[in-house]
Design a protein around this motif. Structure first.
Motif, mmCIF file in Angstrom:
data_model
loop_
_atom_site.group_PDB
_atom_site.id
_atom_site.type_symbol
_atom_site.label_atom_id
_atom_site.label_comp_id
_atom_site.label_asym_id
_atom_site.label_seq_id
_atom_site.Cartn_x
_atom_site.Cartn_y
_atom_site.Cartn_z
ATOM 1 N N GLU A 92 0.793 -1.218 0.000
ATOM 2 C CA GLU A 92 0.000 0.000 0.000
ATOM 3 C C GLU A 92 0.831 1.277 0.000
ATOM 4 O OE1 GLU A 92 -3.125 2.418 2.619
ATOM 5 O OE2 GLU A 92 -2.582 0.399 3.229
ATOM 6 N N LYS A 93 1.799 1.337 0.917
ATOM 7 C CA LYS A 93 2.577 2.565 1.064
ATOM 8 C C LYS A 93 3.230 2.986 -0.239
ATOM 9 C CE LYS A 93 3.660 3.826 5.688
ATOM 10 N NZ LYS A 93 3.371 2.768 6.650
ATOM 11 N N VAL A 109 0.701 4.313 -2.769
ATOM 12 C CA VAL A 109 0.207 5.648 -2.450
ATOM 13 C C VAL A 109 1.266 6.676 -2.824
ATOM 14 C CG1 VAL A 109 -0.412 7.236 -0.593
ATOM 15 C CG2 VAL A 109 -1.401 4.957 -0.655
ATOM 16 N N THR A 164 0.646 9.526 -5.709
ATOM 17 C CA THR A 164 0.398 10.911 -5.318
ATOM 18 C C THR A 164 0.915 11.890 -6.367
ATOM 19 O OG1 THR A 164 2.327 10.686 -3.920
ATOM 20 C CG2 THR A 164 0.196 10.772 -2.804
ATOM 21 N N LEU A 177 -5.479 11.307 3.540
ATOM 22 C CA LEU A 177 -5.764 9.881 3.513
ATOM 23 C C LEU A 177 -6.962 9.615 4.416
ATOM 24 C CD1 LEU A 177 -2.163 8.432 3.991
ATOM 25 C CD2 LEU A 177 -3.457 8.552 1.864
ATOM 26 N N THR A 197 -9.659 4.185 7.112
ATOM 27 C CA THR A 197 -10.269 3.078 6.374
ATOM 28 C C THR A 197 -10.279 1.785 7.186
ATOM 29 O OG1 THR A 197 -9.455 4.035 4.305
ATOM 30 C CG2 THR A 197 -10.130 1.734 4.231
ATOM 31 N N LEU A 219 -14.579 3.674 4.044
ATOM 32 C CA LEU A 219 -13.727 4.870 4.085
ATOM 33 C C LEU A 219 -14.499 6.061 4.644
ATOM 34 C CD1 LEU A 219 -12.867 3.184 1.297
ATOM 35 C CD2 LEU A 219 -11.343 5.116 1.048
ATOM 36 N N TYR A 271 -9.825 13.930 -0.689
ATOM 37 C CA TYR A 271 -9.321 12.652 -0.182
ATOM 38 C C TYR A 271 -8.743 11.817 -1.308
ATOM 39 C CZ TYR A 271 -12.310 13.866 3.783
ATOM 40 O OH TYR A 271 -12.892 14.509 4.838
ATOM 41 N N ARG A 294 -6.812 7.787 -1.743
ATOM 42 C CA ARG A 294 -6.189 6.605 -1.168
ATOM 43 C C ARG A 294 -6.191 5.471 -2.184
ATOM 44 N NH1 ARG A 294 -6.337 4.804 5.145
ATOM 45 N NH2 ARG A 294 -4.681 3.282 4.915
ATOM 46 N N GLY A 315 -2.265 13.366 6.322
ATOM 47 C CA GLY A 315 -2.884 12.109 6.725
ATOM 48 C C GLY A 315 -2.948 11.888 8.216
#
Lengths: 137, 140
Positions: A14-15, A18, A22, A34, A37, A50, A94, A96, B28
């Motif tokens: 995921e990281k 993202v 971005t 973010l 979630t 979310l 938002y 994500r 975030g």
């Protein structure tokens, strides 16, 4: 076993996704945040919840791209009042992204947005569902 | 989970300033006390906005009594924890109560609340005696 691998997959990738995503065009010009979630799994599907406070119907975009990444972009129409004497939350759009496992049926994604909560449901492919094996006596 | 928050506005702001100072306001990063609120003030009124995604308006109670605004209610998880496998849990749910002492007197009969897209907005008109007054200066 299935569950574990899918969860690890999400955590692990995921990281990175993202971070690389971005750089893409956002929904608006303002800063994106973010959303908090929750993700849960049942025998038949994977569900994303979310928190998108300030987002009305028609202002959230969901897509699964060719790399199996679920991307959520949403435009926040809430405007902060001027002269805030207490500020606990920033207001902005938002964004994500989540990496999906191969066992999900991406053609059958459904989503519902109500009271600023977005629910995305992705069914598992038939072959990924647990099967009950009959035991012959 | 259960929250109980009774900080005064000054305390809440102090805590927030500290968090801002410590850099807890990056992309975030969100503070955890539910619901998060923003409070604006002008000569006539206070306007409070509270983030309550996933809550129905019937699940929120707004009261103003002796200068204290209280938001309380309950947020459902949206799923049955016993029946599903949780992979990620970032949202908070359960009963909540948050109280803020307003810095000046408000007209408690004229408070109005609206709810849109998971954001509660409460407009609290100031009481006559709390509004700034213009004093006429007589010039001879």
């Amino acid at each position: 076993m299935e569950v574990k691998s899918m969860s690890n997959e999400l955590e692990k990738r995921e990281k990175k996704e993202v971070a690389s995503a971005t750089a893409e065009q956002m929904t608006g010009t303002s800063q994106s945040y973010l959303p908090d979630t929750d993700i849960y799994e049942t025998e038949n599907e994977l569900v994303f919840l979310l928190d998108l406070p300030g987002v009305g119907k028609g202002n959230a975009k969901i897509e699964v791209n060719e790399n199996n990444i679920l991307v959520v972009r949403a435009q926040n129409t809430h405007k902060n009042s001027e002269n805030l004497s207490l500020r606990q939350f920033p207001v902005g759009d938002y964004f994500r992204a989540f990496s999906l496992g191969d066992d999900l049926d991406k053609d059958k994604v459904s989503a519902n947005l109500e009271n600023g909560l977005l629910e995305i449901r992705i069914p598992k492919k038939e072959e990924a569902k647990p099967k009950r094996i009959a035991i012959n006596a | 989970m259960y929250w109980s928050y009774f900080p005064s506005l000054a305390m809440e702001q102090m805590e927030q300033n500290l968090k801002n100072l410590l850099g807890d306001w990056g992309l975030g990063e969100r503070t955890r006390s539910f619901p998060l609120v923003n409070l604006a003030e002008d000569d006539e009124q206070y306007i409070l906005a509270a983030e309550m995604p996933g809550i129905k308006k019937e699940q929120v109670k707004v009261t103003v009594r002796e200068g204290v605004l209280t938001l309380s209610g309950e947020r459902d998880a949206g799923f049955d924890e016993e029946k599903v496998t949780l992979i990620r849990e970032e949202r908070s749910y359960g009963k909540f109560e948050k109280a803020l002492r307003l810095p000046a007197k408000v007209d408690e009969n004229k408070v109005k609340a609206t709810f849109e897209n998971g954001i509660l907005t409460v407009v609290l008109p100031k009481a006559e005696e709390a509004k700034p007054k213009t004093i006429a200066i007589n010039v001879n």
